[in-house]
Scaffold this motif. Structure first.
Motif, PDB file in Angstrom:
ATOM      1  N   GLY A  42       0.800  -1.215   0.000  1.00 38.72           N
ATOM      2  CA  GLY A  42       0.000   0.000   0.000  1.00 38.72           C
ATOM      3  C   GLY A  42       0.836   1.269   0.000  1.00 38.72           C
ATOM      4  N   ASN A  43       2.131   1.169  -0.207  1.00 39.55           N
ATOM      5  CA  ASN A  43       3.000   2.346  -0.267  1.00 39.55           C
ATOM      6  C   ASN A  43       3.031   2.903  -1.683  1.00 39.55           C
ATOM      7  N   VAL A  44       3.240   4.216  -1.796  1.00 37.20           N
ATOM      8  CA  VAL A  44       3.317   4.878  -3.093  1.00 37.20           C
ATOM      9  C   VAL A  44       4.742   5.375  -3.291  1.00 37.20           C
ATOM     10  N   GLY A  45       5.338   4.989  -4.397  1.00 34.98           N
ATOM     11  CA  GLY A  45       6.695   5.431  -4.696  1.00 34.98           C
ATOM     12  C   GLY A  45       6.718   6.348  -5.901  1.00 34.98           C
ATOM     13  N   ILE A  46       7.381   7.485  -5.758  1.00 31.98           N
ATOM     14  CA  ILE A  46       7.618   8.389  -6.883  1.00 31.98           C
ATOM     15  C   ILE A  46       9.128   8.421  -7.073  1.00 31.98           C
ATOM     16  N   GLY A  47       9.596   7.838  -8.170  1.00 36.19           N
ATOM     17  CA  GLY A  47      11.030   7.723  -8.384  1.00 36.19           C
ATOM     18  C   GLY A  47      11.631   6.571  -7.604  1.00 36.19           C
ATOM     19  N   SER A  48      10.805   5.736  -7.007  1.00 39.88           N
ATOM     20  CA  SER A  48      11.274   4.591  -6.226  1.00 39.88           C
ATOM     21  C   SER A  48      10.399   3.388  -6.547  1.00 39.88           C
ATOM     22  N   ALA A  49      11.026   2.289  -6.957  1.00 33.98           N
ATOM     23  CA  ALA A  49      10.275   1.074  -7.271  1.00 33.98           C
ATOM     24  C   ALA A  49       9.921   0.295  -6.012  1.00 33.98           C
ATOM     25  N   ILE A  50      10.644   0.553  -4.905  1.00 29.03           N
ATOM     26  CA  ILE A  50      10.386  -0.145  -3.642  1.00 29.03           C
ATOM     27  C   ILE A  50      10.224   0.903  -2.542  1.00 29.03           C
ATOM     28  N   THR A  98       9.509   2.729   0.892  1.00 26.61           N
ATOM     29  CA  THR A  98       9.586   2.250   2.274  1.00 26.61           C
ATOM     30  C   THR A  98       8.586   2.939   3.191  1.00 26.61           C
ATOM     31  N   GLY A  99       7.930   3.999   2.733  1.00 24.64           N
ATOM     32  CA  GLY A  99       6.909   4.685   3.512  1.00 24.64           C
ATOM     33  C   GLY A  99       5.637   4.787   2.705  1.00 24.64           C
ATOM     34  N   LYS A 100       4.571   5.328   3.325  1.00 28.31           N
ATOM     35  CA  LYS A 100       3.307   5.467   2.612  1.00 28.31           C
ATOM     36  C   LYS A 100       3.460   6.336   1.368  1.00 28.31           C
ATOM     37  N   LEU A 101       4.330   7.358   1.452  1.00 27.39           N
ATOM     38  CA  LEU A 101       4.680   8.152   0.274  1.00 27.39           C
ATOM     39  C   LEU A 101       6.187   8.325   0.294  1.00 27.39           C
ATOM     40  N   ASP A 102       6.859   7.804  -0.708  1.00 29.69           N
ATOM     41  CA  ASP A 102       8.317   7.835  -0.783  1.00 29.69           C
ATOM     42  C   ASP A 102       8.698   8.544  -2.074  1.00 29.69           C
ATOM     43  N   VAL A 103       9.301   9.742  -1.936  1.00 25.81           N
ATOM     44  CA  VAL A 103       9.735  10.513  -3.090  1.00 25.81           C
ATOM     45  C   VAL A 103      11.246  10.419  -3.164  1.00 25.81           C
ATOM     46  N   ALA A 104      11.759   9.873  -4.250  1.00 24.77           N
ATOM     47  CA  ALA A 104      13.205   9.718  -4.390  1.00 24.77           C
ATOM     48  C   ALA A 104      13.626  10.173  -5.786  1.00 24.77           C
ATOM     49  N   THR A 105      14.670  10.981  -5.850  1.00 24.14           N
ATOM     50  CA  THR A 105      15.198  11.426  -7.132  1.00 24.14           C
ATOM     51  C   THR A 105      16.714  11.393  -7.061  1.00 24.14           C
ATOM     52  N   GLY A 106      17.340  11.529  -8.215  1.00 21.46           N
ATOM     53  CA  GLY A 106      18.795  11.611  -8.239  1.00 21.46           C
ATOM     54  C   GLY A 106      19.295  12.926  -7.674  1.00 21.46           C
ATOM     55  N   GLY A 107      18.465  13.952  -7.716  1.00 17.21           N
ATOM     56  CA  GLY A 107      18.833  15.264  -7.174  1.00 17.21           C
ATOM     57  C   GLY A 107      18.049  15.545  -5.920  1.00 17.21           C
ATOM     58  N   ASN A 108      17.597  16.778  -5.756  1.00 19.43           N
ATOM     59  CA  ASN A 108      16.809  17.147  -4.586  1.00 19.43           C
ATOM     60  C   ASN A 108      15.363  16.690  -4.765  1.00 19.43           C
ATOM     61  N   ALA A 109      14.820  16.031  -3.751  1.00 22.87           N
ATOM     62  CA  ALA A 109      13.428  15.588  -3.791  1.00 22.87           C
ATOM     63  C   ALA A 109      12.534  16.674  -3.220  1.00 22.87           C
ATOM     64  N   TYR A 110      11.379  16.882  -3.813  1.00 22.59           N
ATOM     65  CA  TYR A 110      10.437  17.848  -3.286  1.00 22.59           C
ATOM     66  C   TYR A 110       9.037  17.476  -3.717  1.00 22.59           C
ATOM     67  N   ILE A 111       8.072  18.022  -2.994  1.00 20.49           N
ATOM     68  CA  ILE A 111       6.670  17.838  -3.349  1.00 20.49           C
ATOM     69  C   ILE A 111       6.112  19.212  -3.657  1.00 20.49           C
ATOM     70  N   ASN A 112       5.534  19.384  -4.810  1.00 20.25           N
ATOM     71  CA  ASN A 112       4.993  20.671  -5.223  1.00 20.25           C
ATOM     72  C   ASN A 112       3.489  20.668  -4.984  1.00 20.25           C
ATOM     73  N   LEU A 113       2.991  21.630  -4.194  1.00 20.13           N
ATOM     74  CA  LEU A 113       1.568  21.735  -3.911  1.00 20.13           C
ATOM     75  C   LEU A 113       0.995  22.903  -4.692  1.00 20.13           C
ATOM     76  N   GLY A 114      -0.037  22.635  -5.476  1.00 23.23           N
ATOM     77  CA  GLY A 114      -0.691  23.719  -6.190  1.00 23.23           C
ATOM     78  C   GLY A 114      -1.739  24.377  -5.317  1.00 23.23           C
ATOM     79  N   GLN A 115      -2.230  25.527  -5.745  1.00 25.61           N
ATOM     80  CA  GLN A 115      -3.289  26.196  -4.999  1.00 25.61           C
ATOM     81  C   GLN A 115      -4.146  27.001  -5.964  1.00 25.61           C
ATOM     82  N   ASP A 116      -5.387  27.232  -5.537  1.00 26.60           N
ATOM     83  CA  ASP A 116      -6.215  28.142  -6.309  1.00 26.60           C
ATOM     84  C   ASP A 116      -6.054  29.538  -5.726  1.00 26.60           C
ATOM     85  N   SER A 117      -6.739  30.509  -6.282  1.00 23.53           N
ATOM     86  CA  SER A 117      -6.525  31.897  -5.876  1.00 23.53           C
ATOM     87  C   SER A 117      -7.102  32.215  -4.505  1.00 23.53           C
ATOM     88  N   ASP A 118      -7.978  31.370  -3.959  1.00 26.93           N
ATOM     89  CA  ASP A 118      -8.647  31.685  -2.695  1.00 26.93           C
ATOM     90  C   ASP A 118      -8.072  30.978  -1.474  1.00 26.93           C
TER      91      ASP A 118
END
Length: 189
Positions: free
Chosen positions: A3-11, A13-33
């Motif tokens: 039930g884990n989700v990997g972004i840039g990771s095939a395995i 280790t957490g519920k959401l695992d973001v892994a990249t060769g460089g700096n990992a980040y999560i970008n959050l969008g927003q509306d105007s309000d």
């Protein structure tokens, strides 16, 4: 399968695992309000009274709240502290207060003694107290160790009072100064 989700990771280790060769980040969008929001909540019972935390990103500022998760879910945001876009840490207010002629990097503001005070407490079976340390160097960068000079003020405690205008008045001051020529392991004051 776990039930884990990997972004840039095939395995992942957490519920959401973001892994990249460089700096990992999560970008959050927003509306105007609405601000960008990140919520941290534990799962729990149906009454949903357990605690969580919420981070809001507001036009360059970063605001933090901790409250019952039910309140977080309804966006009842009780701000605990804020880091402004210019790096100030504010507790008890949402904009920098420069009433005493300058705006310090750390500010506490409140309406009674408990939310507008700070304490330093040390527990230990020895003679040592907590310390409030003031230091001065004539260097022009952080970490500089440039000798001070005779007459330099090396620490100040200022007392200001509201005088009904936008600038406050200074009522008293305690100053520590260099009194003589400093040298190696010699700091007259």
């Amino acid at each position: 399968s776990a039930g884990n989700v990997g972004i840039g990771s095939a395995i992942p280790t957490g519920k959401l695992d973001v892994a990249t060769g460089g700096n990992a980040y999560i970008n959050l969008g927003q509306d105007s309000d609405n601000p960008k929001v990140v919520m941290f909540r534990s799962t729990g019972n149906a009454s949903n009274t357990h605690y969580g935390a919420e981070l809001q990103f507001l036009t360059g500022d970063f605001a933090f709240s901790n409250a019952p998760a039910a309140d977080l879910g309804s966006h009842s945001f009780t701000e605990r502290f804020r880091i402004t876009s210019d790096g100030k840490l504010l507790v008890g207010h949402t904009s920098s207060n420069d009433s005493a002629n300058f705006a310090p990097v750390f500010q506490i503001e409140g309406t009674d003694s408990t939310d507008s005070s700070m304490s330093l407490i040390r527990n230990g079976d020895n003679i040592h107290p907590p310390y409030l340390t003031f230091g001065k160097s004539r260097g022009t960068s952080n970490g500089a160790d440039t000798i001070v000079a005779d007459g330099d003020n090396i620490g100040s405690i200022d007392f200001w009072g509201a005088d009904g205008s936008t600038a406050w008045g200074q009522a008293a001051k305690i100053i520590a100064s260099i009194d003589g020529t400093p040298g190696s392991n010699v700091t007259p004051g």
